[in-house]
Motif scaffolding. Structure first.
Motif, mmCIF file in Angstrom:
data_model
loop_
_atom_site.group_PDB
_atom_site.id
_atom_site.type_symbol
_atom_site.label_atom_id
_atom_site.label_comp_id
_atom_site.label_asym_id
_atom_site.label_seq_id
_atom_site.Cartn_x
_atom_site.Cartn_y
_atom_site.Cartn_z
ATOM 1 N N ASP A 1 -7.963 11.077 1.351
ATOM 2 C CA ASP A 1 -7.643 9.880 1.259
ATOM 3 C C ASP A 1 -6.053 9.402 0.917
ATOM 4 O O ASP A 1 -6.323 9.788 -0.602
ATOM 5 N N SER A 2 -6.152 8.256 0.487
ATOM 6 C CA SER A 2 -4.440 8.082 -0.054
ATOM 7 C C SER A 2 -4.843 7.930 -1.446
ATOM 8 O O SER A 2 -4.294 8.091 -2.612
ATOM 9 N N LYS A 3 -6.149 7.839 -2.070
ATOM 10 C CA LYS A 3 -6.875 7.262 -3.781
ATOM 11 C C LYS A 3 -7.232 9.074 -3.993
ATOM 12 O O LYS A 3 -7.573 8.630 -5.367
ATOM 13 N N ASP B 1 -3.404 2.182 -4.543
ATOM 14 C CA ASP B 1 -4.673 2.101 -4.846
ATOM 15 C C ASP B 1 -5.113 0.667 -4.391
ATOM 16 O O ASP B 1 -3.689 -0.204 -5.072
ATOM 17 N N GLU B 2 -6.106 -0.090 -4.437
ATOM 18 C CA GLU B 2 -6.553 -1.137 -4.583
ATOM 19 C C GLU B 2 -6.074 -1.401 -5.917
ATOM 20 O O GLU B 2 -6.282 -3.289 -5.840
ATOM 21 N N THR C 1 0.924 -1.039 0.633
ATOM 22 C CA THR C 1 0.263 -0.451 -0.249
ATOM 23 C C THR C 1 1.083 1.471 -0.199
ATOM 24 O O THR C 1 -0.247 2.543 -0.310
ATOM 25 N N GLU D 1 -5.152 5.742 5.947
ATOM 26 C CA GLU D 1 -4.351 5.933 4.741
ATOM 27 C C GLU D 1 -4.248 7.128 4.336
ATOM 28 O O GLU D 1 -5.478 7.070 3.646
#
Length: 183
Positions: free
Chosen positions: A164-166, A89-90, A58, A139
């Motif tokens: 958020d980190s995204k 991200d995912e 991550t 995150e």
């Protein structure tokens, strides 16, 4: 003369026995010899740290130098020569943060980045700040310092940033102004 030698040997023996029994087990103190509390317990170069969650990377922190101060009650690692932090991200899309200096607190998972901080998201949004925090556990990125955030064609100036980190929930706080650029 013989009595004097015997007498001296007895005194020396008593002295040695007394010293042996008065010694304490100070192994922890012996380990600290040569390590000043103001000095790091370790120095590492060419750092490449990865933070994973359920086997997925991550975050990836890269730095030319790390100073290890984890011997202190509230331990930390210092990166005096700057850092590059990649956040994934995912979907494995990467956002990157660059800073002149950083400090990472192991107990809280918080990274404090300072000096010419630039964050570029995978969708080309860019944040400019003098200080930015990254909470590795949540995150989450945030600051209460002045920022400039380029999102699409808009250049947004404000005091503070939360995301958020995204960058799905990116928000400039206390907006001073928005400039729309011609492209």
């Amino acid at each position: 003369m013989r009595h004097l030698n015997l007498y001296l040997k007895s005194i020396v023996s008593i002295f040695i026995v007394t010293m042996l029994f008065s010694c304490k087990n100070n192994f922890n103190e012996v380990q600290k010899i040569g390590v000043s509390e103001d000095q790091p317990i370790g120095v590492a170069e060419d750092i490449d740290l990865k933070h994973t969650d359920s086997g997925r990377v991550t975050a990836n922190l890269i730095s030319p130098k790390m100073l290890d101060f984890t011997n202190r009650p509230f331990g930390y690692n210092e990166f005096p020569d700057g850092v590059v932090l990649h956040l994934y991200d995912e979907n494995n899309e990467k956002s990157t943060v660059i800073a002149d200096y950083a400090i990472s607190y192991s107990k809280t998972g918080l990274i404090d980045m300072q000096g010419n901080v630039v964050l570029s998201s995978h969708n080309k949004d860019t944040l400019f700040a003098e200080q930015l925090y990254y909470d590795q556990n949540r995150e989450w990125l945030f600051t209460n310092q002045p920022v400039t955030f380029r999102q699409g064609r808009d250049l947004i100036n404000g005091n503070g940033f939360d995301s958020d980190s995204k960058f799905k929930q990116a928000q400039v706080l206390e907006i001073d102004g928005i400039i729309t650029l011609n492209e």
